[in-house]
Design a protein around this motif. Structure first.
Motif, mmCIF file in Angstrom:
data_model
loop_
_atom_site.group_PDB
_atom_site.id
_atom_site.type_symbol
_atom_site.label_atom_id
_atom_site.label_comp_id
_atom_site.label_asym_id
_atom_site.label_seq_id
_atom_site.Cartn_x
_atom_site.Cartn_y
_atom_site.Cartn_z
ATOM 1 N N THR A 63 0.856 -1.191 0.000
ATOM 2 C CA THR A 63 0.000 0.000 0.000
ATOM 3 C C THR A 63 0.896 1.246 0.000
ATOM 4 N N HIS A 66 2.722 5.937 3.514
ATOM 5 C CA HIS A 66 2.209 6.478 4.778
ATOM 6 C C HIS A 66 1.186 5.565 5.442
ATOM 7 N N THR A 67 0.716 4.533 4.739
ATOM 8 C CA THR A 67 -0.239 3.588 5.344
ATOM 9 C C THR A 67 0.465 2.350 5.894
ATOM 10 N N ILE A 71 -1.140 -0.558 8.974
ATOM 11 C CA ILE A 71 -1.520 -1.859 8.400
ATOM 12 C C ILE A 71 -0.563 -2.948 8.895
#
Ligand SMILES: NC(=O)c1ccc[n+]([C@@H]2O[C@H](COP(=O)([O-])OP(=O)(O)OC[C@H]3O[C@@H](n4cnc5c(N)ncnc54)[C@H](O)[C@@H]3O)[C@@H](O)[C@H]2O)c1
Length: 335
Positions: A63, A66-67, A71
């Protein structure tokens, strides 16, 4: 034979397609149990629901940068081992949070060039490494900077931490330089709306004399691949990290990071890219972000093209900066 490991992919629509092929290539060793993306067309849009319902043993996270941390924490909390795309995280504080959460789990970071056979052969060529320098000049058109929501955004993208991330990580691993170090940067951008550098030099000096120099641009119509010139106590050599080239010879036998993660789970083979190995990269990403926006080059320095912006003569400047280990500003560029 051990039972196939159950694998899930989070972030499947972009570069995730490459991971789907890598999973497929592992055949009987793995069983893909779920794909997840916030875009429609995959098994799940909510990764937490997927983790609860499918309980994969191994998860690949691909992803936007920044995610990654939230996660990854969910994946590790669910008890799975993790292949997390680069850059793993964007700050040393997040690095420490992730390292603590990964205790007792296998966590591999997606710097795939570290699976290159050139890494094992290099010491035999050059002995103890004393320095490395990277020269890279690529062309990225205007639409590169609008390719995704995080393109061109501070702390997430940029010639150093994204486009040339593999060159930078490879050179860090080859030299073994880690903080504390002396870092200096010289960063430029050609587009007002882009917050990050598309052209830059970076110099790192370790207290023991080892050094690393990087000169890169994404505004060159002449291509310079981004190879790494390595010097050691017993010789020099040229590493092409993308094609596993050592002094022009392509070496067969790159180890895939997911395969290596499975080997680690099955028989304790050391991970090629444990999180700890990437800490210097994250330290650099943090330092680059802290430096603030790069200098915006004026129109007098640029040559507009139908699909983008060229910096005339930049390939030559990149080569010269890397050869002399001198920042662009030190060789009189852009003045
Ligand atoms: N190792 C490599 O050579 C390489 C190459 C390209 C990209 N990457 C890395 O892979 C990652 C993804 O890059 P990309 O170019 O595919 O980006 P992208 O933005 O094109 O795609 C990321 C995907 O993740 C999805 N996504 C976003 N938030 C999500 C969420 N919460 N749950 C599920 N899916 C979500 C998006 O819908 C998108 O499909 C980045 O970290 C990038 O640096 C690595």
């Amino acid at each position: 034979m051990t039972a196939p490991a159950t694998v899930a992919l989070i972030g499947a629509a972009g570069h995730g397609a490459w991971h789907l092929r890598a999973i497929d290539a592992l055949g009987e060793r793995v069983r893909l149990v779920a794909t997840c993306d916030v875009q429609p067309g995959f098994d799940y849009t909510d990764h937490r629901l997927m983790l609860r319902e499918r309980r994969p043993e191994v998860v690949v996270v691909c992803t936007p940068p920044h995610t990654h941390l939230p996660i990854a924490l969910d994946v590790l909390e669910a008890g799975a081992d993790l292949l997390l795309e680069k850059p793993p995280v964007l700050s040393l504080a997040d690095h420490r949070t992730l390292a603590a959460a990964a205790e007792g789990r296998a966590l591999q970071i997606g710097f795939q060039a570290l699976g290159s056979p050139t890494m094992d052969r290099l010491p035999g060529r050059v002995g103890e490494v004393t320095s490395a320098s990277v020269a890279g000049a690529w062309w990225r058109p205007d639409d590169y900077w609008t390719r995704s929501s995080w393109a061109g955004r501070r702390g997430r993208d940029g010639a150093l931490v994204n486009a040339f991330a593999h060159a930078l990580m490879q050179a860090l691993a080859i030299t073994g330089i880690r903080p504390p170090w002396t870092l200096s940067l010289d960063r430029y951008r050609t587009r007002c709306a882009v917050e990050v550098e598309d052209t830059a030099t970076l110099r790192l000096d370790a207290p023991d004399g080892r050094s690393l120099f990087v000169a890169v641009t994404l505004c060159s119509t002449e291509f310079v691949p981004g190879d790494i010139s390595v010097a050691g106590k017993d010789g020099t050599c040229e590493v092409g990290y993308a094609q596993d080239r050592l002094d022009g010879e392509v070496l067969p036998g790159r180890t895939g990071l997911l395969e290596n993660l499975l080997d680690h789970r099955d028989r304790g083979t050391p991970l090629l890219v444990p999180l700890e190995r990437t800490e210097p990269f994250t330290a650099l990403a943090e330092a680059i972000l802290a430096e603030g926006p790069p200098t915006l080059l004026g129109p007098d320095r640029l040559a507009p093209r139908p699909d983008g912006v060229e910096i005339p003569g930049i390939a030559g400047l990149v080569r010269r900066a890397a050869a002399e280990r001198a920042h662009f500003r030190e060789i009189g560029a852009f003045q």
